[in-house]
Design an enzyme around this catalytic site. Structure first.
Site, PDB file in Angstrom:
ATOM      1  N   ARG A   1       8.538  -9.757  -0.084  1.00 51.54           N
ATOM      2  CA  ARG A   1       7.748 -10.127   1.092  1.00 51.54           C
ATOM      3  C   ARG A   1       6.913  -8.935   1.532  1.00 51.54           C
ATOM      4  O   ARG A   1       7.282  -7.778   1.315  1.00 51.54           O
ATOM      5  CB  ARG A   1       8.627 -10.582   2.243  1.00 51.54           C
ATOM      6  CG  ARG A   1       9.314  -9.476   3.031  1.00 51.54           C
ATOM      7  CD  ARG A   1       9.891 -10.020   4.328  1.00 51.54           C
ATOM      8  NE  ARG A   1      10.592  -9.023   5.110  1.00 51.54           N
ATOM      9  CZ  ARG A   1      10.017  -8.266   6.041  1.00 51.54           C
ATOM     10  NH1 ARG A   1       8.715  -8.364   6.264  1.00 51.54           N
ATOM     11  NH2 ARG A   1      10.736  -7.394   6.737  1.00 51.54           N
TER      12      ARG A   1
ATOM     13  N   GLU B   1      12.721  -6.831   0.882  1.00 47.54           N
ATOM     14  CA  GLU B   1      13.625  -7.974   0.920  1.00 47.54           C
ATOM     15  C   GLU B   1      13.396  -8.986  -0.207  1.00 47.54           C
ATOM     16  O   GLU B   1      12.939 -10.103   0.021  1.00 47.54           O
ATOM     17  CB  GLU B   1      13.533  -8.659   2.281  1.00 47.54           C
ATOM     18  CG  GLU B   1      13.905  -7.723   3.412  1.00 47.54           C
ATOM     19  CD  GLU B   1      13.821  -8.382   4.767  1.00 47.54           C
ATOM     20  OE1 GLU B   1      13.703  -9.622   4.818  1.00 47.54           O
ATOM     21  OE2 GLU B   1      13.868  -7.660   5.773  1.00 47.54           O
TER      22      GLU B   1
ATOM     23  N   ARG C   1       6.785 -15.494  11.682  1.00 50.74           N
ATOM     24  CA  ARG C   1       7.529 -14.971  12.820  1.00 50.74           C
ATOM     25  C   ARG C   1       6.834 -15.373  14.116  1.00 50.74           C
ATOM     26  O   ARG C   1       7.466 -15.437  15.164  1.00 50.74           O
ATOM     27  CB  ARG C   1       7.622 -13.452  12.752  1.00 50.74           C
ATOM     28  CG  ARG C   1       8.386 -12.942  11.541  1.00 50.74           C
ATOM     29  CD  ARG C   1       8.379 -11.437  11.499  1.00 50.74           C
ATOM     30  NE  ARG C   1       7.007 -10.916  11.557  1.00 50.74           N
ATOM     31  CZ  ARG C   1       6.710  -9.622  11.590  1.00 50.74           C
ATOM     32  NH1 ARG C   1       7.686  -8.728  11.581  1.00 50.74           N
ATOM     33  NH2 ARG C   1       5.456  -9.213  11.623  1.00 50.74           N
TER      34      ARG C   1
END
EC number: 3.2.1.129
Length: 811
Positions: free
Chosen positions: A386, A371, A437
């Protein structure tokens, strides 16, 4: 003002009116400094003891803008203008800031039941408006997904209602649209619209969609229109328009170039034409005249360029404009080995949108990377990947001065970034942002705790492009504890970064820890059940330079009027409390309504209107107050109430001037699969004296009931009737109705008036016998009875002849 009271006592008094004398020691201890307790504040010396001592004072602590190394984080609320560096995991320092150290604010910019996520690296600023594209669906994947955006024209303080940029795919629910790459080149929005399966989120097709952005231009001269021509030529440098795009003109000073129009032809990048409704006898030129032109995003069509299924691509990510003609999009391939990360360069997207060049980052950086985020500044392309695993480094920074043909690369040390690292260049610094996350996931070796309630952190860092060294990069925790309404947040999605004036904006997605992919209250994965999926988009706004404006902040004090109030019912379904009034068009999808009253004034004869996608229903259940005799329901297959737009059925109410009438209007009336029958036996006619059919086509003779059990007064035909019938002659004639249609057919039959006269001559009333009818001023005959009477009269005469032969009266 200071007064000496003794050898050890010093007092002072402020010059402010009403102030009193105070002890200087009391004044100096209102706010304590870490330096008062021996802290070095160099970010290297361990200042934990000084921090503990300062906290024991119970006072508010000022860090004076310095950085203090600690072995455990203190209560950040006790500090002002302070930064701490702490290694939760040895060798992986992270920085934490208190209030006053960074001027930043966090905004929640969406709030609806959809799964709002994936704003990754596609936000942009256009015409002083911040656009934050994202995707809203009912779960992770493409189920019910719409590519959307929200906008802010007041520096991120308020945001618009979400706008859908894509409808459902025509083949939904097998596949649907998806978009992770979008941006503006010149004045057009370009987006890589992926088609993905609902079952596996598998990529099946890529298409480049583009559309003009809305803007307003104030121009001078540039419109010409030749004599005896309807086309006008418009000169607008780098207009970026294509055939069919919407344009609007005012004050053009050229006949016919006015109001809403569409681009007719494109001459070149600076000139296009529009088709005017008229022409004139002389040439026109608005040289020196000031005029206005506008374009519209929503009123213009998408230009769609199919690229097919691009090989070795999992997703296309991010967007960076190179020049007025081209841009790059990042991509990664992670479905099968080997992993691949790179970019697609579209050098001439306006003229050759299907032409692109594929380039990769150095192969040693591709494993466990994904990404990419891409930006282009001053001839240099920057790309950040990433990491994808907690046990190996994956995040890396790359730059290229030849759009990806050669690269300079850096590996970020220590930290593993499970979300993307969007960035912007400010001065000589790349300012990068990223969010966890799950809480404590940023450091290497952290577990994957996405599906637990936690407090994920958000970081930013600066890297000087002149030094080009990531070894000493400082990741600074700027905010955490993101909430989704009534539920603590867990996962945080990928983000975007834009710069506007003196502020940088980090736009990212949050996520409910009851992830709808796996488990939770909402196993049906329905965004309208329970609280839906409180997964929304956030914006962290941070000041990066002095602002020379007096103030750009305000308090939003208006009563929100763009949302309908909803309440959670006892069944877990959101309810809108009645009554609810709508004053404009209503579009619904899969709607269940217990009782709905619609009021509109679309015409003098229509009380209420309900419009459905592709179909129309006009309802007049209650008696219209303005015209009671107009009570009716019109069902039309076209796009309006006129029968010219499609087949139509009109149902008149009991108060209508045509009470309880049903009118069918169409080129054909076809019945399939069943006989046509009246609801009640032998009660109603087909047609009427003033509503006649021209003819009837049958496959066999009609059947008329002649059951003796259904008749009364049965007898032989009266001889007077037969005698009267003998006076009726058969005629040939033409029909006036056919002559009006330029037909000249000759027909055979009888005249009703002849029958009436013949019967009257015998003292009989033909109407009583039913062979003749007279309704609504028009005579008619029943030809079946005409034929019966003719046959009876013929038999009567034959019987007389046979009798005469039998008696030898004739031979």
């Amino acid at each position: 003002m200071i007064q000496r009271l003794g050898s050890s006592l010093v007092k002072f008094k402020s010059k402010i009116a009403g102030a009193i004398w105070r002890n200087l020691d009391d004044k100096l201890t209102e706010v304590v400094s870490l330096k008062d307790f021996g802290a070095k504040g160099d970010g290297k010396t361990n200042d934990q003891d000084a921090v503990n001592a300062a906290m024991a004072s119970g006072k508010r602590i000022d860090g004076a803008g310095a950085t203090y190394k600690v072995s455990s984080l203190p209560d950040m609320e006790r500090f002002y203008n302070t930064r701490f560096v702490w290694e939760r995991l040895a060798g992986q320092p992270l920085y934490y800031v208190s209030k006053g150290f960074i001027n930043g604010e966090l905004y929640k910019i969406t709030d609806n039941p959809y799964y709002n996520a994936w704003p990754q690296d596609k936000a942009f600023v256009y015409e002083n408006v911040i656009y934050a594209p994202y995707m809203g669906s009912d779960r992770h994947g493409v189920s019910r997904l719409h590519v959307s955006w929200v906008k802010s024209g007041d520096d991120g303080q308020t945001w618009s209602t979400p706008e859908w940029l894509t409808d459902m795919h025509p083949d939904y629910p097998t596949v649907n649209y998806h978009c992770m790459s979008m941006g503006v080149c010149r004045n057009r929005l370009f987006a890589m619209i992926e088609t993905r399966t609902l079952a596996k989120n598998e990529l099946t097709n890529c298409a480049l969609w583009d559309r003009p952005m809305s803007r307003s231009l104030h121009l001078t001269g540039g419109i010409t229109k030749a004599a005896n021509q309807r086309y006008a030529t418009i000169h607008v440098p780098d207009h970026g328009l294509f055939v069919g795009d919407f344009v609007n003109f005012s004050n053009s000073a050229v006949t016919g170039v006015s109001g809403d129009m569409k681009v007719a032809t494109v001459i070149d990048k600076d000139n296009f034409t529009v088709l005017t409704p008229n022409q004139q006898t002389s040439d026109l030129n608005n040289a020196g005249k000031n005029w206005h032109m506008g374009t519209s995003f929503h009123k213009s069509p998408w230009r769609k360029t199919d690229l097919g299924l691009i090989p070795r691509v999992t997703e296309v990510h991010s967007f960076a404009t190179i020049d007025n003609n081209g841009f790059v999009m990042g991509y990664h391939q992670g479905d099968v080995a080997p992993r691949e990360v790179g970019l697609f360069y579209f050098p001439d997207a306006f003229n050759s949108p299907s032409n692109y060049v594929r380039r990769q980052i150095p192969s040693e950086y591709e494993p466990d990377a994904a990404e990419p985020c891409i930006k282009y500044y001053d001839g240099v392309l920057y790309l950040i990947t990433r990491g994808t695993r907690g046990d190996r480094l994956g995040s890396s920074l790359h730059r290229s001065r030849d759009i990806g043909q050669t690269w300079e690369s850096l590996r970020f040390p220590h930290n593993v970034h499970h979300t993307t690292l969007p960035f912007a260049k400010v001065g000589d610094d790349l300012i990068m942002f990223g969010s966890e996350r799950a809480e404590n996931e940023w450091e290497a070796g952290a577990p994957d705790d996405r599906y637990k309630a936690s407090y994920p952190r958000t970081f930013y860092a600066r890297l000087n492009v002149n030094n080009w060294n990531a070894d000493d990069i400082e990741w600074v925790n700027i905010t955490d504890q993101i909430y989704q309404g009534d539920i603590v947040n867990s996962s945080v999605g990928v983000g975007s970064v834009v710069v506007k004036d003196s502020f940088i904006y980090y736009i990212f997605g949050g996520e409910n820890h009851f992830n709808p992919m796996t488990y939770g209250d909402n196993k049906d994965k329905d965004p309208f059940k329970g609280h839906g999926h409180p997964t929304d988009i956030y914006c962290y706004k941070m000041q990066i330079a002095n602002d020379n404006r007096v103030s750009r902040k305000f308090t939003y004090g208006a009563t929100p009027g763009q949302a309908i109030p909803t309440f959670m019912g006892t069944d877990g379904i959101r309810n809108i409390p009645a009554p609810l009034y709508f004053s404009d068009n209503i579009v619904t999808e899969d709607t269940k309504v217990g009782h709905l009253t619609l009021k509109a004034s679309t015409s003098a004869n229509i009380r209420s209107e309900m419009q459905m996608e592709g179909e129309y229903g006009f309802i007049g259940k209650s008696v219209p107050k303005d015209k009671p005799t107009g009570q009716r329901l019109i069902i039309c297959g076209g796009e309006g109430t006129s029968s010219s737009s499609g087949a139509q059925i009109t149902l008149h109410g009991s108060n209508s001037s045509n009470a309880k009438r049903i009118t069918y209007n169409g080129n054909e009336h076809l019945f399939q699969g069943a006989p046509i029958m009246p609801a009640v036996d032998n009660q109603f006619a087909a047609g009427g004296p003033s509503n006649r059919f021209t003819t009837i086509y049958l496959g066999s003779d009609p059947v008329t009931t002649s059951d003796a059990d259904h008749k009364y007064g049965i007898s032989s035909i009266n001889t007077k009737v037969l005698k009267a019938w003998s006076r009726v002659g058969f005629k040939q004639y033409g029909l006036n109705s056919e002559a009006e249609r330029n037909l000249d057919s000759i027909h055979f039959g009888v005249l009703a008036q002849d029958i009436v006269a013949a019967f009257e001559a015998e003292g009989l009333d033909a109407i009583k016998y039913g062979i003749v009818s007279f309704e609504e001023g028009r005579y008619g005959v029943r030809y079946s009875e005409v034929l019966i009477l003719e046959a009876a009269y013929t038999r009567h005469r034959l019987d007389k002849l046979e009798e005469m032969y039998a008696t030898n009266k004739i031979s």
